[in-house]
Design a protein around this motif. Structure first.
Motif, mmCIF file in Angstrom:
data_model
loop_
_atom_site.group_PDB
_atom_site.id
_atom_site.type_symbol
_atom_site.label_atom_id
_atom_site.label_comp_id
_atom_site.label_asym_id
_atom_site.label_seq_id
_atom_site.Cartn_x
_atom_site.Cartn_y
_atom_site.Cartn_z
ATOM 1 N N SER A 1 0.854 -1.180 0.000
ATOM 2 C CA SER A 1 0.000 0.000 0.000
ATOM 3 C C SER A 1 0.889 1.228 0.000
ATOM 4 C CB SER A 1 -0.913 0.002 1.227
ATOM 5 O OG SER A 1 -1.720 1.161 1.244
ATOM 6 N N ALA A 2 1.016 1.863 -1.162
ATOM 7 C CA ALA A 2 1.945 2.975 -1.307
ATOM 8 C C ALA A 2 1.181 4.275 -1.511
ATOM 9 C CB ALA A 2 2.877 2.730 -2.482
ATOM 10 N N ALA A 3 1.799 5.371 -1.093
ATOM 11 C CA ALA A 3 1.216 6.690 -1.292
ATOM 12 C C ALA A 3 1.441 7.142 -2.729
ATOM 13 C CB ALA A 3 1.849 7.685 -0.325
ATOM 14 N N ARG A 4 0.573 8.031 -3.192
ATOM 15 C CA ARG A 4 0.766 8.630 -4.509
ATOM 16 C C ARG A 4 1.919 9.610 -4.420
ATOM 17 N NH1 ARG A 4 -0.029 13.311 -6.133
ATOM 18 N NH2 ARG A 4 -1.297 13.867 -4.326
ATOM 19 N N LEU A 5 2.960 9.389 -5.239
ATOM 20 C CA LEU A 5 4.171 10.194 -5.165
ATOM 21 C C LEU A 5 4.341 11.043 -6.420
ATOM 22 C CD1 LEU A 5 6.745 7.600 -3.751
ATOM 23 C CD2 LEU A 5 5.331 9.238 -2.480
ATOM 24 N N HIS A 6 4.499 12.337 -6.227
ATOM 25 C CA HIS A 6 4.896 13.207 -7.330
ATOM 26 C C HIS A 6 6.347 12.913 -7.673
ATOM 27 C CE1 HIS A 6 5.558 16.695 -9.817
ATOM 28 N NE2 HIS A 6 6.512 17.126 -9.008
ATOM 29 N N HIS A 7 6.645 12.778 -8.979
ATOM 30 C CA HIS A 7 7.997 12.416 -9.371
ATOM 31 C C HIS A 7 8.324 13.006 -10.727
ATOM 32 C CE1 HIS A 7 5.433 9.371 -11.277
ATOM 33 N NE2 HIS A 7 6.364 9.322 -12.228
ATOM 34 N N GLU A 8 9.624 13.030 -11.040
ATOM 35 C CA GLU A 8 10.108 13.459 -12.345
ATOM 36 C C GLU A 8 11.175 12.470 -12.796
ATOM 37 O OE1 GLU A 8 11.549 17.450 -12.103
ATOM 38 O OE2 GLU A 8 9.593 18.303 -11.567
ATOM 39 N N LEU A 9 11.008 11.917 -13.981
ATOM 40 C CA LEU A 9 11.976 11.004 -14.581
ATOM 41 C C LEU A 9 12.544 11.695 -15.812
ATOM 42 C CD1 LEU A 9 13.351 8.224 -14.733
ATOM 43 C CD2 LEU A 9 11.352 7.405 -16.012
ATOM 44 N N ALA A 10 13.871 11.923 -15.798
ATOM 45 C CA ALA A 10 14.498 12.703 -16.863
ATOM 46 C C ALA A 10 15.621 11.911 -17.518
ATOM 47 C CB ALA A 10 15.043 14.014 -16.289
ATOM 48 N N LEU A 11 15.721 12.042 -18.833
ATOM 49 C CA LEU A 11 16.725 11.330 -19.614
ATOM 50 C C LEU A 11 18.048 12.094 -19.616
ATOM 51 C CD1 LEU A 11 14.526 10.304 -22.678
ATOM 52 C CD2 LEU A 11 15.186 8.898 -20.706
ATOM 53 N N PRO A 12 19.134 11.424 -19.981
ATOM 54 C CA PRO A 12 20.422 12.113 -20.069
ATOM 55 C C PRO A 12 20.380 13.249 -21.083
ATOM 56 C CG PRO A 12 20.723 9.727 -20.178
ATOM 57 C CD PRO A 12 19.262 9.981 -20.293
ATOM 58 N N TYR B 1 11.767 12.401 -6.617
ATOM 59 C CA TYR B 1 10.368 12.382 -6.188
ATOM 60 C C TYR B 1 10.218 13.114 -4.861
ATOM 61 C CZ TYR B 1 11.435 8.820 -2.638
ATOM 62 O OH TYR B 1 11.928 8.150 -1.540
ATOM 63 N N ASP B 2 8.972 13.480 -4.551
ATOM 64 C CA ASP B 2 8.631 14.040 -3.245
ATOM 65 C C ASP B 2 8.199 12.905 -2.326
ATOM 66 O OD1 ASP B 2 9.054 16.609 -4.238
ATOM 67 O OD2 ASP B 2 6.928 16.945 -4.691
ATOM 68 N N GLN B 3 8.820 12.840 -1.136
ATOM 69 C CA GLN B 3 8.390 11.852 -0.147
ATOM 70 C C GLN B 3 6.930 12.095 0.247
ATOM 71 O OE1 GLN B 3 10.348 9.443 1.239
ATOM 72 N NE2 GLN B 3 12.459 10.162 1.253
ATOM 73 N N ARG B 4 6.254 11.049 0.693
ATOM 74 C CA ARG B 4 4.889 11.249 1.193
ATOM 75 C C ARG B 4 4.903 12.330 2.288
ATOM 76 N NH1 ARG B 4 2.170 6.407 4.324
ATOM 77 N NH2 ARG B 4 2.712 5.174 2.471
ATOM 78 N N GLY B 5 3.870 13.163 2.284
ATOM 79 C CA GLY B 5 3.802 14.256 3.246
ATOM 80 C C GLY B 5 4.605 15.475 2.847
ATOM 81 N N HIS B 6 5.216 15.462 1.657
ATOM 82 C CA HIS B 6 6.059 16.558 1.207
ATOM 83 C C HIS B 6 5.712 16.954 -0.226
ATOM 84 C CE1 HIS B 6 8.463 15.185 4.610
ATOM 85 N NE2 HIS B 6 9.174 16.281 4.519
ATOM 86 N N GLY B 7 6.007 18.210 -0.547
ATOM 87 C CA GLY B 7 5.851 18.680 -1.913
ATOM 88 C C GLY B 7 4.466 18.411 -2.467
ATOM 89 N N ARG B 8 4.426 17.820 -3.652
ATOM 90 C CA ARG B 8 3.160 17.551 -4.339
ATOM 91 C C ARG B 8 2.709 16.102 -4.203
ATOM 92 N NH1 ARG B 8 4.514 19.906 -10.168
ATOM 93 N NH2 ARG B 8 2.445 19.044 -10.646
ATOM 94 N N SER B 9 3.358 15.357 -3.297
ATOM 95 C CA SER B 9 2.922 13.980 -3.043
ATOM 96 C C SER B 9 1.790 13.956 -2.032
ATOM 97 C CB SER B 9 4.104 13.141 -2.524
ATOM 98 O OG SER B 9 5.022 12.875 -3.559
ATOM 99 N N ALA B 10 1.117 12.816 -1.978
ATOM 100 C CA ALA B 10 0.026 12.645 -1.029
ATOM 101 C C ALA B 10 0.552 12.659 0.402
ATOM 102 C CB ALA B 10 -0.704 11.337 -1.301
ATOM 103 N N ALA B 11 -0.306 13.049 1.316
ATOM 104 C CA ALA B 11 0.039 13.059 2.739
ATOM 105 C C ALA B 11 -1.017 12.257 3.499
ATOM 106 C CB ALA B 11 0.115 14.483 3.272
ATOM 107 N N PRO B 12 -0.986 10.923 3.384
ATOM 108 C CA PRO B 12 -1.969 10.113 4.107
ATOM 109 C C PRO B 12 -1.783 10.263 5.613
ATOM 110 C CG PRO B 12 -0.253 8.736 3.137
ATOM 111 C CD PRO B 12 -0.043 10.109 2.604
ATOM 112 N N PRO B 13 -2.804 9.936 6.390
ATOM 113 C CA PRO B 13 -2.693 10.082 7.840
ATOM 114 C C PRO B 13 -1.519 9.285 8.406
ATOM 115 C CG PRO B 13 -4.970 9.681 7.193
ATOM 116 C CD PRO B 13 -4.137 9.455 5.974
ATOM 117 N N GLY B 14 -0.839 9.874 9.374
ATOM 118 C CA GLY B 14 0.299 9.225 10.024
ATOM 119 C C GLY B 14 -0.125 8.486 11.276
#
Length: 266
Positions: free
Chosen positions: A2-13, A53-66
């Motif tokens: 069960s993973a949180a929705r994470l904002h991320h960026e994947l960039a090529l060389p 990526y943004d860790q859960r609870g940070h940036g544009r990622s989800a912040a599910p209850p702790g």
């Protein structure tokens, strides 16, 4: 899983000979993926693919209850690696990101090709755990304003703060933009980090980076990790406190480049 929705960026060389490596960058508490802007650009220019990526609870990622656990944070990362099909990755984690990396390598070894653990620890003594409890209570009583200036003093040494007030002000704003509940939930995970006895089970190349001036995770903590992981390389950066990648970007990148050059290509 069960993973949180994470904002991320994947960039090529963007330059160099393609290395075939994917470097996954994991930020510190109170930061977000923008902590890696300069290093990510450098790595891409060296021929590496970069996932941050943004860790859960940070940036544009989800912040599910702790509260959160370090295992949950590691599972978040493993789920993202699997979903994007980019594993195994070279993990580059600083502070909280380094803690997540240790747990990831232990819980999901097939997801990790190599580890970079910067300005981090494998466990806190009781007095430091009590300090985390005080910080959590301070946020509950007074919001992130109650702890942000103390964090900045740990992150950046006095000389850096004097010479780069704009950088310090920027990161002050970013801490205050965090979700307080998500920040607290990550503090709870950090306070309980306990991988020291399990570190010998890590069986991938490892680079451990410390800041000579880091009071939050001093070089002794880095030494403990480097001694426990077989074959690990330890680098202590002078004139660096906790956010060494921001204080000493050239030295951090040089240490990483030198170590990456020795990694076996699969």
């Amino acid at each position: 899983m069960s993973a949180a929705r994470l904002h991320h960026e994947l960039a090529l060389p963007t330059g160099g000979m393609p290395s075939g490596l994917t470097l996954m960058l994991s930020h510190a508490l109170g930061c977000d993926l923008r902590m890696w802007d300069a290093l990510a650009a450098h790595l891409r220019a060296q021929g590496h693919r970069v996932l941050r990526y943004d860790q859960r609870g940070h940036g544009r990622s989800a912040a599910p209850p702790g509260p959160y656990t370090m295992a949950q944070l590691a599972d978040d990362a493993a789920a993202l690696i699997e979903r994007l099909g980019v594993g195994p990755v070279v993990w580059v984690g600083l502070s909280m990101g380094g803690m997540v990396g240790q747990e990831l390598a232990l819980r999901h070894p097939s997801a990790v090709r190599a580890l970079v653990l910067a300005n981090t620890t494998s466990g806190y003594p009781p007095e430091a755990q009590a300090g985390w409890a005080q910080r959590i209570e301070g946020i509950r009583q007074g919001g992130l304003e109650a702890v942000v200036d103390g964090a900045l003093q740990r992150w950046f040494h006095e000389g850096f703060r004097a010479e780069h007030p704009g950088t310090v002000a920027l990161w002050r704003e970013r801490v205050l933009a965090c979700d307080p509940a998500g920040y607290i939930a990550c503090c709870e995970a950090i306070s309980q980090i306990d991988t020291t006895r399990r570190l010998p089970a890590i069986d991938v190349p490892a680079l451990v980076i410390a800041g000579a001036l880091d009071a939050g995770t001093p070089p002794a903590m880095a030494t403990r990790i480097a001694q426990a992981v077989a074959g690990a390389r330890l680098v202590v950066l002078p004139e660096a406190s906790h956010l060494s990648v921001l204080e000493q970007p050239a030295a951090f990148a040089a240490a990483l480049d030198a170590w990456l050059a020795g990694l076996p290509r699969v």
